[in-house]
Design a protein around this motif. Structure first.
Motif, short mmCIF file in Angstrom:
data_model
loop_
_atom_site.label_atom_id
_atom_site.label_comp_id
_atom_site.label_asym_id
_atom_site.label_seq_id
_atom_site.Cartn_x
_atom_site.Cartn_y
_atom_site.Cartn_z
N ASP A 126 10.41 2.86 28.07
CA ASP A 126 10.88 4.22 27.90
C ASP A 126 10.34 4.74 26.59
OD1 ASP A 126 12.71 6.34 27.80
OD2 ASP A 126 14.00 5.28 26.40
N TYR A 127 10.42 3.85 25.60
CA TYR A 127 9.78 4.42 24.21
C TYR A 127 8.55 4.90 24.51
CZ TYR A 127 13.42 3.07 21.16
OH TYR A 127 14.80 3.08 20.70
N GLY A 128 7.38 4.06 25.40
CA GLY A 128 6.24 4.04 25.58
C GLY A 128 5.77 5.50 26.14
N VAL A 129 6.64 5.94 27.05
CA VAL A 129 6.34 7.31 27.79
C VAL A 129 6.52 8.21 26.82
CG1 VAL A 129 7.08 8.85 29.60
CG2 VAL A 129 6.65 6.12 30.16
N GLN A 130 7.62 8.09 25.74
CA GLN A 130 8.23 9.09 25.01
C GLN A 130 6.98 9.26 23.94
OE1 GLN A 130 12.28 9.59 23.91
NE2 GLN A 130 12.60 7.57 24.98
N LEU A 131 6.39 7.91 23.31
CA LEU A 131 5.63 8.31 22.23
C LEU A 131 3.93 8.63 22.77
CD1 LEU A 131 6.71 4.74 20.58
CD2 LEU A 131 6.99 7.16 19.72
N ALA A 132 3.73 8.05 24.18
CA ALA A 132 2.47 8.58 24.59
C ALA A 132 2.52 9.89 24.82
CB ALA A 132 2.17 7.81 25.90
N TRP A 184 -3.24 -3.48 13.81
CA TRP A 184 -3.08 -2.77 15.00
C TRP A 184 -4.27 -1.89 15.27
CZ3 TRP A 184 1.71 -3.72 16.38
CH2 TRP A 184 2.53 -4.40 15.27
N ALA A 185 -5.25 -2.23 14.79
CA ALA A 185 -6.76 -1.36 14.71
C ALA A 185 -7.49 -2.14 15.97
CB ALA A 185 -7.35 -1.25 13.62
N PRO A 186 -8.03 -1.36 16.56
CA PRO A 186 -8.91 -1.69 17.58
C PRO A 186 -10.31 -2.20 17.07
CG PRO A 186 -9.22 0.63 17.73
CD PRO A 186 -7.86 0.23 16.75
N PRO A 187 -11.15 -3.08 17.90
CA PRO A 187 -12.24 -3.44 17.29
C PRO A 187 -13.36 -2.26 17.01
CG PRO A 187 -11.92 -4.65 19.60
CD PRO A 187 -10.91 -3.47 19.30
N SER A 204 -3.64 1.57 19.59
CA SER A 204 -2.67 1.23 18.31
C SER A 204 -1.34 1.31 19.19
CB SER A 204 -2.69 2.12 17.24
OG SER A 204 -4.02 1.75 16.72
N LEU A 205 -1.23 2.45 20.04
CA LEU A 205 0.26 2.49 20.47
C LEU A 205 0.44 1.38 21.55
CD1 LEU A 205 2.67 4.07 21.29
CD2 LEU A 205 1.60 5.26 22.94
N THR A 208 1.47 -1.45 19.63
CA THR A 208 2.85 -1.36 19.08
C THR A 208 3.85 -1.90 20.17
OG1 THR A 208 2.47 0.35 17.70
CG2 THR A 208 4.62 0.36 18.30
N LEU A 209 3.50 -1.35 21.69
CA LEU A 209 4.40 -1.74 22.65
C LEU A 209 4.38 -3.39 22.87
CD1 LEU A 209 3.74 1.11 25.14
CD2 LEU A 209 5.41 0.95 23.49
N TYR A 210 3.17 -3.87 22.90
CA TYR A 210 3.15 -5.05 22.84
C TYR A 210 3.87 -5.99 21.86
CZ TYR A 210 0.39 -9.65 23.30
OH TYR A 210 -0.08 -10.83 23.58
N ALA A 211 3.97 -5.51 20.54
CA ALA A 211 4.87 -6.29 19.73
C ALA A 211 6.19 -5.82 19.80
CB ALA A 211 4.37 -5.48 18.17
N MET A 212 6.63 -4.89 20.41
CA MET A 212 8.15 -4.74 20.96
C MET A 212 8.48 -5.85 22.02
SD MET A 212 8.27 -0.55 21.28
CE MET A 212 10.23 -0.66 21.68
#
Length: 476
Positions: A126-132, A184-187, A204-205, A208-212
């Motif tokens: 739910d958070y992922g769709v909103q933040l995306a 949180w930064a990509p290569p 990075s998003l 963040t969802l992975y960390a959730m």
């Protein structure tokens, strides 16, 4: 391991600054602090509402002032329910820059993970769709955040996740080093010491969802590095590992793994495509989806397939995948109900939008075009940057051996236009991530079954996309 932001590393700690006196505001307390600013809670006397005021630690500093001005301007320029609201900005009597924000009483996602542990899967999606959705709006306005992480996702009084801290945001086309947070930064950001684009924000998003779900950023979770250098080494050279939680379904793992691909080209092309993949997982797992909230973009994914019988007037037969633990009797009842609803929707909504292509074995469906016709007329939906991007027209597809060639036309060609296309699997959801082409045709391997379908969107040079992809199915 604490988060380290590259553009602030090495600075000497400053003494705790005195909360400024601001006319019309009454100081309440400290919310948080960083190496460049403090965030205080104030009460706005005229409205008796609490606000958060971010105040620079430095006095009469042009660089700090410019950074605060950029953050305030960016966050106020494209309001969204999942971007923290800005109420104002200014300079204190002693020369410190400040910004007045919406107060988020729920704290940050980082704080919530620390207190309550990992999030449930459904809430994370739910958070992922909103933040995306919010991130896509920023990207469409040519802004890259560059520092999406759990501490920059705040929970508002309405319980919504909101992106905060656009302090190092910059133009989508500005690739100069501006700062980042290594966990949180990509290569590609680590390799260039800060340069990144919208695909870096998508990474990075996803982190963040992975960390959730995992409780830590992907490489802190998987490899438990003992230093910042070791963490960076892991991100640069080791793969992201799945989350070791039995209740995190494979469908969710796959979406996150794609968004966390080391190669930016292997990630989702846009944040709204990432949102669509999260919606697909929601529908598959829970039978519902959080809407995408961006003007000019359909809130839900188009899920329409036209078989040869449908063109002749018969109803299509398609059913959503049901969880394996459901009993056969329940599945039968649900499918019967779904088919009845599909029949009604098909007769009332879809049939008027079906256009026969020039090829006799292809059917074209453009659902949800907001009034646009299939001959290329634009809908009157705009995105704040001009007329909405139309959908491709004159789609057709024909089998040729083991493959299918699809063609289409652009009703409003502009310099720099590209086309994002993806194969649709069983008429249910995109089976591949969007791929780009400069041509108005593409050849794909034939799908199993009686038809092969693709969806196509026009992509402008500024990365705006068709509000609704056009869909075409070639039939054997």
């Amino acid at each position: 391991m604490p988060n380290v932001t590259a553009h602030t590393a090495g600075r000497k700690p400053t003494a705790t600054p005195t909360p400024p006196r601001l006319k019309g505001y009454r100081y309440v307390g400290v919310i948080g602090k960083g190496s460049t600013a403090y965030v205080y809670r104030y009460r706005q006397e005229a409205t008796e509402r609490d606000v958060a005021i971010k105040v620079s630690n430095t006095h009469l500093d042009p660089k700090s002032g410019a950074r605060f001005s950029t953050e305030a301007t960016v966050m106020a320029s494209f309001p969204h329910p999942n971007i923290l609201t800005v109420y104002g900005a200014g300079i204190t009597g002693d020369g410190r820059s400040y910004i007045i924000f919406e107060y988020a009483p729920g704290g940050s996602v980082k704080d919530i993970i620390a207190k309550q542990g990992a999030y449930p899967v459904d809430k994370t999606l739910d958070y992922g769709v909103q933040l995306a959705s919010a991130l896509y709006l920023a990207h469409r306005n040519r802004i890259v955040h560059r520092d999406i992480k759990t501490s920059n996702i705040l929970i508002t009084a309405q319980g919504l996740p909101a992106i905060a801290d656009f302090g190092i945001a910059t133009s989508l086309y500005d690739h100069r080093s501006t700062g980042y947070s290594p966990p949180w930064a990509p290569p590609e950001v680590l390799a260039s010491n800060g340069s990144g684009d919208d695909r870096s924000d998508i990474y990075s998003l996803a982190a963040t969802l992975y960390a959730m779900l995992a409780g830590k950023s992907p490489f802190e979770y998987a490899y438990a590095p003992r230093s910042l250098d070791e963490l960076v080494e892991c991100i640069m050279h080791k793969p992201v590992l799945p989350i070791n939680r039995p209740d995190v379904p494979n469908a969710v793992q796959q979406v996150l793994m794609k968004a966390l691909s080391a190669d930016p080209a292997d990630r989702y092309f846009t944040a709204v495509e990432f949102a669509r993949a999260l919606q697909d997982a929601q529908i598959q797992l829970y039978g519902h989806a959080t809407p995408v909230t961006v003007q000019g973009i359909e809130p839900y994914p188009a899920r329409v397939a036209i078989a040869p019988a449908a063109v002749q007037g018969n109803l299509p037969t398609a059913q959503a995948p049901a969880p394996k633990h459901r009993k056969p009797l329940i599945i039968t009842a649900v499918v019967a109900a779904v088919l009845a609803v599909v029949g009604i929707v098909f007769a009332a909504v879809i049939m008027p939008n079906i256009d026969r292509s020039q090829h006799t074995t292809a059917a074209v469906v453009n659902p949800g075009m907001n009034g646009a016709t299939s001959d290329g007329e634009d809908s009157d939906v705009t995105d704040g940057g001009g007329t909405a991007v139309p959908s491709p027209v004159e789609l057709s597809g024909a089998y040729a051996g083991d493959g299918v060639k699809f063609t289409w036309s652009n009703p409003d060609p502009q310099d720099g236009d590209k086309y994002a296309w993806s194969v649709i699997n069983n008429g249910d959801s995109a089976s591949t991530g969007a791929q780009l082409t400069d041509d108005t045709s593409v050849s794909v391997p034939a799908s199993d079954g009686a038809q092969t379908c693709i969806q196509v969107s026009i992509v402008r040079q500024d990365r705006r996309m068709s509000s609704t992809p056009a869909t075409v199915c070639a039939v054997k």
